[in-house]
Design a protein around this motif. Sequence first.
Motif, short mmCIF file in Angstrom:
data_model
loop_
_atom_site.label_atom_id
_atom_site.label_comp_id
_atom_site.label_asym_id
_atom_site.label_seq_id
_atom_site.Cartn_x
_atom_site.Cartn_y
_atom_site.Cartn_z
N SER A 255 -17.48 69.98 22.32
CA SER A 255 -17.72 69.69 21.14
C SER A 255 -17.07 71.61 20.61
O SER A 255 -16.91 71.73 18.90
CB SER A 255 -19.36 70.37 21.04
OG SER A 255 -20.19 71.03 20.13
N LEU A 256 -16.70 72.55 20.86
CA LEU A 256 -16.05 73.26 20.71
C LEU A 256 -14.51 72.72 20.15
O LEU A 256 -14.28 73.76 19.11
CB LEU A 256 -15.62 74.83 21.66
CG LEU A 256 -17.19 74.81 22.48
CD1 LEU A 256 -16.78 76.26 23.62
CD2 LEU A 256 -18.02 75.27 21.73
N LEU A 257 -14.27 72.28 20.71
CA LEU A 257 -12.89 71.83 19.75
C LEU A 257 -12.84 71.31 18.85
O LEU A 257 -11.98 71.19 18.15
CB LEU A 257 -12.07 70.46 20.89
CG LEU A 257 -11.49 71.32 22.38
CD1 LEU A 257 -10.92 69.84 24.15
CD2 LEU A 257 -9.68 72.40 22.01
N LEU A 258 -13.92 70.22 18.32
CA LEU A 258 -14.04 69.77 17.66
C LEU A 258 -14.11 70.51 16.47
O LEU A 258 -13.78 70.39 15.25
CB LEU A 258 -15.37 68.43 17.59
CG LEU A 258 -14.70 67.22 18.96
CD1 LEU A 258 -16.14 66.67 18.56
CD2 LEU A 258 -14.21 66.28 17.99
N SER A 259 -15.35 71.36 16.42
CA SER A 259 -15.46 72.28 15.99
C SER A 259 -13.86 73.02 15.29
O SER A 259 -14.67 73.14 13.92
CB SER A 259 -16.17 73.47 15.89
OG SER A 259 -17.53 73.09 15.97
N LEU A 260 -12.65 73.38 16.24
CA LEU A 260 -12.21 74.68 15.98
C LEU A 260 -11.05 73.54 14.62
O LEU A 260 -10.48 73.93 14.08
CB LEU A 260 -11.66 75.38 17.07
CG LEU A 260 -12.27 76.57 17.33
CD1 LEU A 260 -13.60 76.64 17.66
CD2 LEU A 260 -11.16 77.26 18.47
N CYS A 261 -10.66 72.47 15.63
CA CYS A 261 -9.51 71.46 15.42
C CYS A 261 -9.51 71.11 13.52
O CYS A 261 -9.28 70.75 12.74
CB CYS A 261 -8.88 70.23 16.47
SG CYS A 261 -8.58 70.58 17.48
N PHE A 262 -11.28 71.08 13.99
CA PHE A 262 -11.41 70.07 12.22
C PHE A 262 -12.67 70.41 11.35
O PHE A 262 -12.78 70.02 10.30
CB PHE A 262 -12.53 68.33 12.78
CG PHE A 262 -12.03 67.28 13.40
CD1 PHE A 262 -10.29 67.45 13.63
CD2 PHE A 262 -12.39 66.85 14.56
CE1 PHE A 262 -9.50 66.52 14.64
CE2 PHE A 262 -11.31 65.88 15.57
CZ PHE A 262 -9.73 65.88 15.37
N GLY A 263 -13.16 72.12 11.58
CA GLY A 263 -13.53 72.72 10.98
C GLY A 263 -14.93 72.33 10.45
O GLY A 263 -15.85 72.13 9.79
N THR A 264 -15.36 71.61 11.69
CA THR A 264 -17.23 71.28 11.30
C THR A 264 -18.01 71.77 12.43
O THR A 264 -17.87 71.88 14.04
CB THR A 264 -16.43 69.52 11.66
OG1 THR A 264 -17.98 68.89 11.40
CG2 THR A 264 -16.32 69.23 13.00
N ARG A 265 -19.42 71.83 11.94
CA ARG A 265 -19.96 71.74 13.05
C ARG A 265 -20.39 70.49 13.78
O ARG A 265 -20.45 69.26 13.15
CB ARG A 265 -21.61 71.40 12.04
CG ARG A 265 -21.84 73.06 11.01
CD ARG A 265 -23.48 72.97 10.60
NE ARG A 265 -23.29 73.91 9.48
CZ ARG A 265 -22.37 74.34 8.44
NH1 ARG A 265 -21.33 72.62 8.21
NH2 ARG A 265 -22.15 75.55 7.46
N VAL A 266 -20.92 70.31 14.88
CA VAL A 266 -20.49 68.97 15.01
C VAL A 266 -22.58 68.94 16.15
O VAL A 266 -23.41 69.98 16.58
CB VAL A 266 -20.20 69.06 16.99
CG1 VAL A 266 -20.18 67.88 17.47
CG2 VAL A 266 -18.70 69.02 16.25
N ASP A 267 -22.86 67.81 16.29
CA ASP A 267 -23.95 67.58 16.29
C ASP A 267 -24.48 66.77 17.58
O ASP A 267 -23.59 65.95 18.15
CB ASP A 267 -24.47 66.00 15.94
CG ASP A 267 -26.54 66.55 16.28
OD1 ASP A 267 -26.93 66.61 17.20
OD2 ASP A 267 -27.28 65.92 15.11
N PHE A 268 -24.28 68.03 18.86
CA PHE A 268 -24.42 68.10 19.82
C PHE A 268 -24.64 66.23 20.48
O PHE A 268 -24.48 65.66 21.01
CB PHE A 268 -25.06 68.60 20.93
CG PHE A 268 -24.26 68.43 22.82
CD1 PHE A 268 -23.00 68.84 22.93
CD2 PHE A 268 -24.77 68.60 23.49
CE1 PHE A 268 -22.62 68.77 24.06
CE2 PHE A 268 -24.79 68.13 24.85
CZ PHE A 268 -23.62 67.92 25.26
N ASP A 269 -25.89 65.89 20.25
CA ASP A 269 -26.57 65.39 20.99
C ASP A 269 -26.20 63.69 19.96
O ASP A 269 -25.85 62.83 20.90
CB ASP A 269 -28.01 65.03 20.62
CG ASP A 269 -29.05 66.10 21.15
OD1 ASP A 269 -28.20 66.75 21.61
OD2 ASP A 269 -29.96 66.37 20.60
N HIS A 270 -25.11 63.67 19.17
CA HIS A 270 -24.63 62.84 18.78
C HIS A 270 -23.11 62.06 19.76
O HIS A 270 -22.45 61.32 18.99
CB HIS A 270 -24.38 62.61 16.90
CG HIS A 270 -26.01 62.26 16.51
ND1 HIS A 270 -25.62 62.41 15.43
CD2 HIS A 270 -27.30 62.41 17.47
CE1 HIS A 270 -27.05 62.45 14.70
NE2 HIS A 270 -27.71 62.43 16.22
#
Lengths: 436, 436
Positions: free
Chosen positions: B207-222
Amino acid sequence: MQEIQIGLLGFGTIGTGVAKLLMNNSALIEEKLGTRLVLKRIADLDITTDRGISLPAGMLTTNVDEVLTDPEIAIVIELIGGYDPAKRFVLRAIEHGKHIVTANKALLAVHGEEIYAAAARQGVEVLFEAAVGGGIPVLSAIKGNMAANNFATVFGILNGTCNYILTRMTQEGADFGAVLKNAQELGYAEADPTFDIEGVDTAHKLSLLLSLCFGTRVDFDHIHTEGISAISAIDVNFARDFGYKIKLLAIGKRDGDRIEARVHPTMIPVNYPLADVDGVFNAIRLSGDFVGPVMFYGRGAGMDPTASAIVGDLMDIARNILAGIGRRTAPLGYLEGRVKTLGIKPMGEIVSKYCLRFSTLDKPGVLAKIAGSLGRHGISIESMIQKGRSAGETVPIVIMTHEAQEKDVRAALAEIDDLDFIREKSNLIRIEDNLE
Amino acid sequence: MQEIQIGLLGFGTIGTGVAKLLMNNSALIEEKLGTRLVLKRIADLDITTDRGISLPAGMLTTNVDEVLTDPEIAIVIELIGGYDPAKRFVLRAIEHGKHIVTANKALLAVHGEEIYAAAARQGVEVLFEAAVGGGIPVLSAIKGNMAANNFATVFGILNGTCNYILTRMTQEGADFGAVLKNAQELGYAEADPTFDIEGVDTAHKLSLLLSLCFGTRVDFDHIHTEGISAISAIDVNFARDFGYKIKLLAIGKRDGDRIEARVHPTMIPVNYPLADVDGVFNAIRLSGDFVGPVMFYGRGAGMDPTASAIVGDLMDIARNILAGIGRRTAPLGYLEGRVKTLGIKPMGEIVSKYCLRFSTLDKPGVLAKIAGSLGRHGISIESMIQKGRSAGETVPIVIMTHEAQEKDVRAALAEIDDLDFIREKSNLIRIEDNLE
């Protein structure tokens, strides 16, 4: 918010990549900085060749002063390469208060101290992530998040040309000359490949790694530098038989107040991550007292990866400018006055394992004499291969030693080379099987 | 020059490592910063246990407010873990103007947005390099020198417990349960290993990697999260026969305005660098549009590597304080207001290669029926192994597919599982052989 204006010296392949990146990814950069990085002017002697990207009229100039003295330009990127005029231009840019981003490892390895001192006086940054490992962000990691570590070792596969050639020699069992010729045809090696294949480029990069890891000035001339031109297919094949690959390795080790600093073909076990670094890829493996062993892997050269590192440096400096501060970090990560001068250990004093190859007449008693000479010099044998038998003919004997001091190995080889059954000068390749 | 005072919440293994690092390497840190980082106060419920390091009297307290509200403390390190009270304490520290350094991936994966918003209001930094990959400085590289890249993919081996278990299963041909039990005895797995072996810890880090790489919030449950407890020795052995290793892989991919975000056992070719990441080591491989593929490798957990990342973050913040500025970079690298909300692609829509294992009665025509069902769902077969023959008995058939959409594969498996010769629910492992 204010735009940040940038000047570029040298509009070759890398410079074109930087211009392309700043244009293609300007929206992304603005999402992170809140402002634009604007390439204001590019100085190059050749302003007519089509680089395949369209620039606003008037951006290109042959007059370097239009970059160096423009008060609007905050950061100057130096991509001319070599010592002169790059050094003069960089110093002049610093005098005019410009921050510097450069990919010029040769310049920094030889004239870094003068440049860093000038930058300290002016309070500007000198960043050079692109100088080592292309796009791999290893220098900023050493200066940045790993800064709390005392580093013990640094190993690098730092030259794509050498690694490409060695990889093909390993995969095809081919000889050095043939692979080099083909690599030149394919554009993986320069027409004059000396700087690459003789290890000079790798030594420049090692010099920078040593400075950052150990906080020391490095006398570049004292780095022991061997290239790969003496490596033959027979060496590569014997290495494989013993479970090793040959790589041109940059090696740095801290040993109290001295360092080891050497570049040479090195046998590393095939099951080590560094052994899988093939083709034009680069890798750097370091060991810090807290972080332990860490490895970084990626494209070590080329237009796009190098541009990534350069624009990363630009963004780092831009964050300072936007925060209203000048210099935030010294070029080597250590404050001025805290950079040491650690001496480089003479090669005779290093301790390593060795792979020794002897070209001998195939007759009884030969191995006993070689082993006896090694034993008298305190060198013990770990394993031995003699491939093929043909009494009265010349055959190779390959011996892997336990750890020994290089001066003892050299003395034993000199003694062995005087024996009457030795047909060629004996050959030595160092082994690293403890990358910690 | 001013000292920088630090407060610590949670004095377990990692906290002890941080205290040790700050003491052992204080001279090095001063050579780089020009000042000292001083651990002023540590809050923990247990202030009597001997952690093996000697602290000045009065440094330990059970009163968390002595850390959170002390005006001299500039940076608070949160090492309590979990959601509560860690979240309350972090928010309170931010309210009091403290910069935050944390290793708490669970907290940030679930409550990051609230914490980042509070930090933005107060103009303080939130750094969390230790939350992903232990000592590996990958987050600061993504936010730092690689910041000019649009990332396409990120792959990670992010949980040392899982990787240790899978490595031993691969090396020994042993079954999951036996290796887990031994890993618990050796201290490589927790008494309750659920968070690790079911992939939750890996998903937090992804989740943290996705936020940093793609500049996005991540809905952890998904984030689709599968662990390794269903992997058997037979899977590991078949993978090897096909030239693969099974790793618990965190996978992030950008696909326009959506991302793939999934954690599951994955077969990767043995000759890929990620396949060599064995034991408790972690690795992250990313691909940026300019930097190309990059890999980072190192110790993903443990007292010392984690302390390295935490103190690296402290030094980063200290440089800001020394330069007289507050916040220099937003927690995710993107400015507030620029962080997007990219949707996560449903698993049915992902495209992958698959390794399918069927447990069937050994009789003529079985393979034709399985292949027919796969074909009707548009799934083509790359290769097949049926090991052993014993007419009338149950045998495994393993099929490697070309790329297919997961919903088609699921539909085919449901159809096949209804066939009368199928003895057990069929098994699916995804394959990644294009890590670009």
